[in-house]
Design an enzyme around this catalytic site. Structure first.
Site, PDB file in Angstrom:
ATOM      1  N   HIS A 169     -90.616  20.317  -0.082  1.00  8.17           N
ATOM      2  CA  HIS A 169     -91.032  19.502   1.302  1.00  8.17           C
ATOM      3  C   HIS A 169     -91.227  20.311   2.131  1.00  8.17           C
ATOM      4  CE1 HIS A 169     -88.334  15.554  -0.393  1.00  8.17           C
ATOM      5  NE2 HIS A 169     -89.203  16.277  -1.166  1.00  8.17           N
ATOM      6  N   GLU A 228     -90.531  20.328   5.310  1.00  2.94           N
ATOM      7  CA  GLU A 228     -89.418  20.698   6.078  1.00  2.94           C
ATOM      8  C   GLU A 228     -88.944  22.228   5.444  1.00  2.94           C
ATOM      9  OE1 GLU A 228     -89.849  17.627   5.139  1.00  2.94           O
ATOM     10  OE2 GLU A 228     -88.811  16.334   6.255  1.00  2.94           O
ATOM     11  N   CYS A 281     -85.915  13.589   4.744  1.00  5.84           N
ATOM     12  CA  CYS A 281     -84.983  12.979   3.569  1.00  5.84           C
ATOM     13  C   CYS A 281     -83.632  13.790   3.818  1.00  5.84           C
ATOM     14  CB  CYS A 281     -85.784  13.092   2.282  1.00  5.84           C
ATOM     15  SG  CYS A 281     -85.553  14.864   1.719  1.00  5.84           S
ATOM     16  N   CYS A 320     -83.603  17.582   3.100  1.00  6.84           N
ATOM     17  CA  CYS A 320     -84.319  18.090   4.261  1.00  6.84           C
ATOM     18  C   CYS A 320     -83.204  18.178   5.380  1.00  6.84           C
ATOM     19  CB  CYS A 320     -85.400  17.824   4.698  1.00  6.84           C
ATOM     20  SG  CYS A 320     -86.909  18.113   3.317  1.00  6.84           S
TER      21      CYS A 320
END
Length: 161
Positions: free
Chosen positions: A63, A65, A93, A96
């Site tokens: 992701h 992040e 999420c 993360c």
């Protein structure tokens, strides 16, 4: 959550979100879900950048992040990122959020809320869990329209293909 501090030296939160949006556009150009992130230290240096790379890397943890946090850790030669801020186009999420806590990121600024998987305020308040020994401050809704628009455009394009 305590008060949100001033943006790092030489920046506004809006300009930092523009940097994250530029990363999101890179993800979109690569056919990835257009989410972008930057990690900046208090001195105003961007020490990590990332955009979604799950498809490219065949990695469910890639992701935006996570990519930005990995780069920041490499840049600083330290997995602890105290005194840094993460600016991301979409609410983090749970995965993360966990990485943000473990890295000791001081604060998180995000654009669009994620009603399906957001773990900061939408579906879960991950940073507010009483068992955590670190709780980053957070601010959502910065450049919400632009952050939401890039996601909507991407998913609307996929539905018509």
């Amino acid at each position: 959550m305590g008060p949100v501090p001033y943006a790092p030296e030489g920046w506004t939160w809006e300009r930092l979100m523009d940097e994250a949006l530029a990363e999101a556009r890179l993800a979109q150009a690569e056919g990835e879900v257009p989410v972008g992130a930057v990690v900046v230290d208090k001195a105003g240096r961007i020490i990590g950048r990332g955009h979604n790379r799950c498809l490219r890397d065949n990695d469910p943890s890639a992701h935006a992040e996570m990519v930005a946090l990995r780069m920041a850790a490499t840049t600083t030669a330290n997995y602890r990122l105290g005194g840094t801020f993460l600016v991301v186009t979409l609410e983090p999420c749970l995965m993360c959020a966990g990485a943000i806590v473990h890295a000791r990121v001081e604060g998180v600024v995000y654009g669009a809320e994620d009603p399906k998987a957001g773990a900061v305020t939408s579906c879960l308040e991950a940073f507010e869990q009483p068992f955590l020994n670190h709780r980053p401050w957070h601010m959502g809704g910065l450049r919400r329209r632009a952050c939401t628009a890039i996601l909507k455009d991407f998913f609307n394009g996929r539905r018509t293909d």
